[in-house]
Motif scaffolding. Structure first.
Motif, short mmCIF file in Angstrom:
data_model
loop_
_atom_site.label_atom_id
_atom_site.label_comp_id
_atom_site.label_asym_id
_atom_site.label_seq_id
_atom_site.Cartn_x
_atom_site.Cartn_y
_atom_site.Cartn_z
N GLU A 187 35.60 -9.41 -28.42
CA GLU A 187 35.82 -10.59 -29.24
C GLU A 187 36.22 -10.15 -30.64
O GLU A 187 35.64 -9.20 -31.18
CB GLU A 187 34.56 -11.46 -29.32
CG GLU A 187 34.16 -12.05 -27.99
CD GLU A 187 32.79 -12.74 -28.04
OE1 GLU A 187 32.27 -12.94 -29.16
OE2 GLU A 187 32.25 -13.05 -26.97
N CYS A 212 37.39 -15.24 -31.23
CA CYS A 212 38.20 -15.44 -30.03
C CYS A 212 38.21 -14.17 -29.20
O CYS A 212 38.35 -13.07 -29.74
CB CYS A 212 39.64 -15.80 -30.39
SG CYS A 212 39.91 -17.53 -30.83
N CYS A 228 41.47 -20.62 -26.85
CA CYS A 228 40.91 -20.31 -28.17
C CYS A 228 41.99 -19.99 -29.18
O CYS A 228 41.95 -20.44 -30.33
CB CYS A 228 39.92 -19.16 -28.07
SG CYS A 228 39.01 -18.83 -29.60
N ASN A 231 43.98 -23.07 -30.28
CA ASN A 231 43.10 -23.99 -31.00
C ASN A 231 42.73 -23.47 -32.38
O ASN A 231 42.28 -24.24 -33.24
CB ASN A 231 41.83 -24.26 -30.19
CG ASN A 231 42.08 -25.20 -29.04
OD1 ASN A 231 43.04 -25.98 -29.04
ND2 ASN A 231 41.22 -25.13 -28.03
N SER A 232 42.94 -22.18 -32.61
CA SER A 232 42.59 -21.57 -33.89
C SER A 232 43.80 -21.22 -34.74
O SER A 232 43.63 -20.83 -35.90
CB SER A 232 41.76 -20.30 -33.65
OG SER A 232 40.60 -20.57 -32.89
N PRO A 337 31.34 -19.17 -25.69
CA PRO A 337 32.08 -18.28 -26.58
C PRO A 337 32.60 -17.01 -25.91
O PRO A 337 33.52 -16.37 -26.43
CB PRO A 337 31.05 -17.94 -27.67
CG PRO A 337 30.13 -19.12 -27.67
CD PRO A 337 30.01 -19.49 -26.22
N GLU A 341 37.55 -20.20 -23.92
CA GLU A 341 37.38 -21.19 -24.98
C GLU A 341 37.05 -20.54 -26.31
O GLU A 341 37.38 -21.07 -27.38
CB GLU A 341 36.26 -22.19 -24.62
CG GLU A 341 36.58 -23.11 -23.47
CD GLU A 341 37.54 -24.21 -23.84
OE1 GLU A 341 37.97 -24.28 -25.00
OE2 GLU A 341 37.88 -25.01 -22.95
N GLY A 342 36.32 -19.41 -26.26
CA GLY A 342 35.91 -18.76 -27.49
C GLY A 342 35.09 -19.66 -28.36
O GLY A 342 34.37 -20.55 -27.89
N SER A 344 36.17 -21.66 -31.60
CA SER A 344 37.15 -22.11 -32.58
C SER A 344 36.49 -23.14 -33.49
O SER A 344 36.60 -24.35 -33.27
CB SER A 344 38.37 -22.70 -31.86
OG SER A 344 39.34 -23.14 -32.78
N THR A 351 33.28 -27.25 -32.44
CA THR A 351 34.45 -26.45 -32.12
C THR A 351 35.55 -27.30 -31.48
O THR A 351 35.28 -28.35 -30.89
CB THR A 351 34.11 -25.31 -31.16
OG1 THR A 351 33.47 -25.85 -29.99
CG2 THR A 351 33.20 -24.29 -31.81
N THR A 353 37.78 -27.42 -28.32
CA THR A 353 37.76 -26.86 -26.97
C THR A 353 38.73 -27.63 -26.09
O THR A 353 39.00 -28.81 -26.30
CB THR A 353 36.36 -26.92 -26.33
OG1 THR A 353 35.93 -28.29 -26.29
CG2 THR A 353 35.36 -26.09 -27.10
#
Length: 866
Positions: A187, A212, A228, A231-232, A337, A341-342, A344, A351, A353
């Protein structure tokens, strides 16, 4: 009476004593009560003489008896560990009936555990000191490992390559990661930094710490996990406001020229005693023991379950009249996480998702297809959670060694009680109440009482989390809690205020009549910035009468840049009264915002009354913000004893402050180490550790190296907390140095921080800071509140402090973390100058002090009152 009966009865009495004098009384045994002990048998009748063994069997017996209650039914849980193979899932069948309750009553050291013990440790050939053990059966992933109650650190370290962002991830400067054991375990973590002292600003806002996973590494191509990554990095931005997302929550791109702060969960980084790594493909756990640890005799736990208690009522069949008392909830994880999806992050652990979430979530009314009524962001799950309930109670419990949020009281939780509990060593939020979407079908979260709890040393993993976070709710009370040693804000309330950034009104919501009163908050915002002791945004009611009340709180010891009581975007109808506020690294109470619900140009209605603070604002009405009857706090000792003594945990429950929690150890690592250099020495600043781990930090140990030579410097914790920085002298000009910082307590020195960026020692250019601007002095009888804005031009080095000269002959040096962080962010400074004579005119001269000395001064004159 058999010997077994005598023993169990004795342990029940011992448990009541251990829980403390403020504990709710242990229910008297009734004919319908159920007795459970780790050494019992599920074929037994569940009496005191013949207890059953599992909570699952206890639940079934209680369900059978619940329809016929004539008194409270207590499930007596003896001391010991009850290992759950699945969550204790509650529904309406688990409710009390006829006005009676179902009480799950622990006895001293009762633990509901979702953990699995790790055994079979063996040395790893060819790796000195490293041990391995098979992953426990029935699980294939976890994010935490504990040894004798101590949370150990996943293998982490610096990124070994430089990265350049692409649409799908990064291009690396070398193919190093492609040769690591399993890049998909890794990560990348983005810690919110400061544009200060060689510390890079990362993250999705100063209040976030997203992460992520890597999907794959081939050659120099790093492909990040989806969704992720999108989304980030693809959040919808306004075309005319670069870097500002449409929903106003932070920047739109995680990268934007920034590098990840560190790498988490890589076998190649397993190099420090106390670190561990799970090889999922080989189903093997690796651990590098500390010197004092003997894995043959240690209790090594990995959490397997994501839920310990999962209460799922419905609107038509809620869970009712259930209590959990005297229980420790431990060893649960949260695996989202670790998935594509991580994490974010938006704010407070919420978050983005789902595929395409960046384009819809939080965008109601802003873009086509934006999710309504407003957010639809994903809340951290609670390892213990209850929704759609009536009169559920958690008291005298301990929430610790948890991997998500501790306790979640979700939609439809009504008239719940959370009293005299301990929340510590939790990865994310402590207590969550309600959510950020408006409840559907009229099922409000309301009447929740969160009182007399001790929340500290959290969050441990998702540092943007909050000990108590309250969403859209009604008639809630958050009172008499003690909250300390936390990474970000202590209490966060409300939502949906960001549209005021584009001159639109805050999102309507259903909140009203919430009270945050008599809490003691200190040592907060130790890791992140732009928060507060009590942070609120969005509409809090329909008028000042039913809007949010923030009263009687004592808040001090803020580290990161923010405010004691932070009235953020769209914060409407809040009353802030009778609080004691000092030691904030910006303002005691937040600045006003325009109320865009009409075109009148007024500010969001707010009442600031009768507080004891350092801010010193004069009485007045600023377009709807009423400031009246506040008192300048000349010193903290001058705060009214009646407010100070009433704040925090009430006398009946103060034993909770001494409630023992296992896991005493050396402190966690400090973070965000920054440096700058002058001739022969470095100046070093850092963020203190959140987790002191059962013993106060007494000193910090700095290790400075140029790769060949090493210098160790010990700094007393009190000195560092006073100044906000330390110096390392005796260095050689022309050499580049890095610094790591470790915290020390009575149990030893903990993990070292990640190293600072290298900086070359040498004499800086001989230039001084310009004069501060905007100086003003707000007088009281025997003191003034002195305000100024830091200079934009500081010369060759950053600001270290300010020199204040008073016309009575005194010279005062204003040091502290606020002096360091206010200058690069252009935030105002405040200092109270006391010991003045009433009715006397004084001149105050202020100059910024840098590594080159004091700069140009600015002066201001004021006459004390009286």
């Amino acid at each position: 009476m058999t010997r077994h009966t005598t023993t169990l009865a004795a342990t029940l009495l011992l448990g009541a004593a251990l829980l403390g004098p403020g504990t709710a009384a242990v229910a008297q045994p009734g004919r319908q009560d159920v007795y459970v002990a780790p050494g019992g048998s599920d074929s037994a009748p569940g009496t005191a003489a013949h207890p059953i063994r599992t909570v699952a069997r206890a639940q079934q017996l209680a369900r059978d008896r619940a329809p016929h209650l004539t008194t409270d039914l207590t499930i007596h849980l003896a001391p010991g560990v009850f290992r759950l193979d699945k969550p204790l899932t509650l529904d309406a069948r688990d409710s009390g009936t006829g006005g009676h309750r179902i009480i799950w009553q622990g006895s001293g050291r009762t633990v509901l555990s979702g953990g699995r013990q790790v055994t079979g440790w063996r040395p790893v050939p060819g790796h000195a000191g490293l041990f391995a053990a098979p992953e426990p059966a029935g699980m294939d992933n976890t994010r935490q490992l504990y040894i004798d109650g101590v949370r150990e650190q996943r293998a982490q370290g610096q990124l070994p390559v430089k990265l350049t962002a692409t649409d799908t991830g990064y291009t690396a400067s070398a193919d190093t990661l492609a040769h690591w054991h399993d890049p998909s375990d890794i990560e990348l973590v983005y810690t919110a930094g400061e544009a200060l002292w060689n510390v890079q600003r990362n993250g999705l806002g100063q209040w976030t710490e997203p992460r992520c996973p890597i999907a794959s590494a081939t050659g120099t191509t790093i492909t990040m996990a989806q969704p992720c990554w999108d989304n980030s990095t693809r959040r919808v931005e306004f075309p005319d406001i670069p870097g500002r997302t449409v929903n106003m929550v932070g920047p739109g791109d995680l990268t934007n020229g920034r590098q990840p702060s560190f790498v988490d969960n890589a076998r190649e980084l397993l190099d420090t005693p106390g670190e561990w790594y799970l090889d999922r493909s080989a189903r093997t756990i690796y651990y590098l023991p500390r010197a004092h640890e003997d894995l043959r005799h240690a209790d090594v736990e990995v959490p397997a379950l994501e839920k310990l208690v999962d209460g799922r009522g419905t609107a038509t069949a809620p869970i009712q009249d259930v209590a959990f008392r005297g229980i420790q909830f431990s060893y649960a994880t949260w695996l989202t996480p670790s998935s594509p999806e991580g994490f974010s992050e938006i704010q407070a652990g919420y978050t983005n998702t789902g595929v395409g979430a960046y384009a819809t979530q939080g965008l109601c009314g802003f873009v086509t297809g934006g999710t309504c009524p407003y957010a639809s962001w994903t809340k951290e799950p609670g390892n213990v959670s209850v929704s759609q309930s009536r009169r559920v109670e958690f008291s005298d419990d301990v929430f610790t060694h948890l991997g998500a949020a501790g306790l979640d009281l979700g939609d439809g939780a009504q008239d719940a009680t959370v009293r005299a509990n301990v929340f510590t060593d939790i990865s994310g939020n402590g207590v969550e109440v309600g959510g950020v979407d408006q409840p559907q079908g009229g099922e409000m979260t309301s009447g929740v009482q969160v009182t007399d709890n001790h929340l500290y040393g959290l969050p441990r993993e998702f540092h943007g989390g909050v000990p108590i976070v309250n969403g859209y709710t009604q008639h809630d009370t958050i009172a008499h809690n003690e909250i300390d040693h936390v990474a970000y804000s202590a209490i966060s309330v409300g939502w949906g205020g960001w549209p005021d950034k584009i001159m639109q009104p805050a999102t309507p919501n259903v909140s009203h009549d919430n009270v945050i009163a008599d809490n003691a908050i200190h040592d907060y915002m130790l890791a992140l910035d732009d928060g507060g002791g009590i942070y609120t945004q969005g509409i809090t009611g329909t008028s000042l009468t039913d809007g949010e009340k923030v009263t009687g709180n004592v808040i001090h010891g803020q580290w990161g840049l923010g405010k004691a009581v932070y009235t953020d975007n769209g914060n409407t109808y809040e009353t802030i009264s009778g609080n004691v506020l000092y030691g904030a690294a910006y303002f005691d109470v937040g600045t006003p915002h325009v109320d865009y619900r009409d075109a009148l140009g007024n500010n969001d209605p707010t009442l600031i009354q009768g507080n004891y603070w350092e801010q010193g604002d004069r009485d007045g009405t600023n377009k709807g913000v009423i400031t009246t009857g506040n008192h300048l706090l000349s010193t903290p000792a001058a705060a009214p004893a009646s407010i100070v003594s009433a704040a925090g945990i009430e006398p009946t429950y103060r034993w909770v402050l001494q409630r023992p929690v296992d896991g005493r150890s050396a402190p966690d690592a400090p973070s965000r180490v920054g440096t700058f250099a002058v001739a022969g020495k470095l100046y070093v600043t850092w963020n203190p550790t959140v987790a002191e781990n059962g013993s106060p930090v007494t000193a910090y140990v700095l290790t400075t190296t140029d790769g060949t030579h090493r210098v160790t410097t010990t700094v007393p914790a009190a000195d560092f907390l006073r100044t906000g920085y330390a110096t390392v002298p005796g260095l050689t000009d022309g050499r580049a140095y890095t610094v790591t910082v470790a915290a020390r307590n009575a149990l030893g020195a903990g993990f070292a921080s990640l190293p600072s960026a290298p900086v070359t020692v040498g004499a800086p250019a001989d230039s001084l800071a310009a004069a501060p601007t905007g100086a003003k002095a707000l007088p009281a009888v025997d003191a003034v509140s002195l305000h100024w804005t830091p200079p934009k031009n500081t010369g060759a080095t950053p600001v270290l402090a300010y020199r204040i000269t008073v016309s009575d002959g005194r010279t005062i040096t204003a040091v502290g973390r606020d002096a360091l962080v206010s200058q690069p962010t252009a935030k105002g400074m405040t200092r109270v100058i006391d010991g003045l004579t009433p009715g006397t005119a004084y001149t105050f001269t202020i100059a910024a002090v840098t590594g080159n000395g004091a700069g140009a001064p600015v002066s201001v004159t004021a006459k004390t009152t009286g």
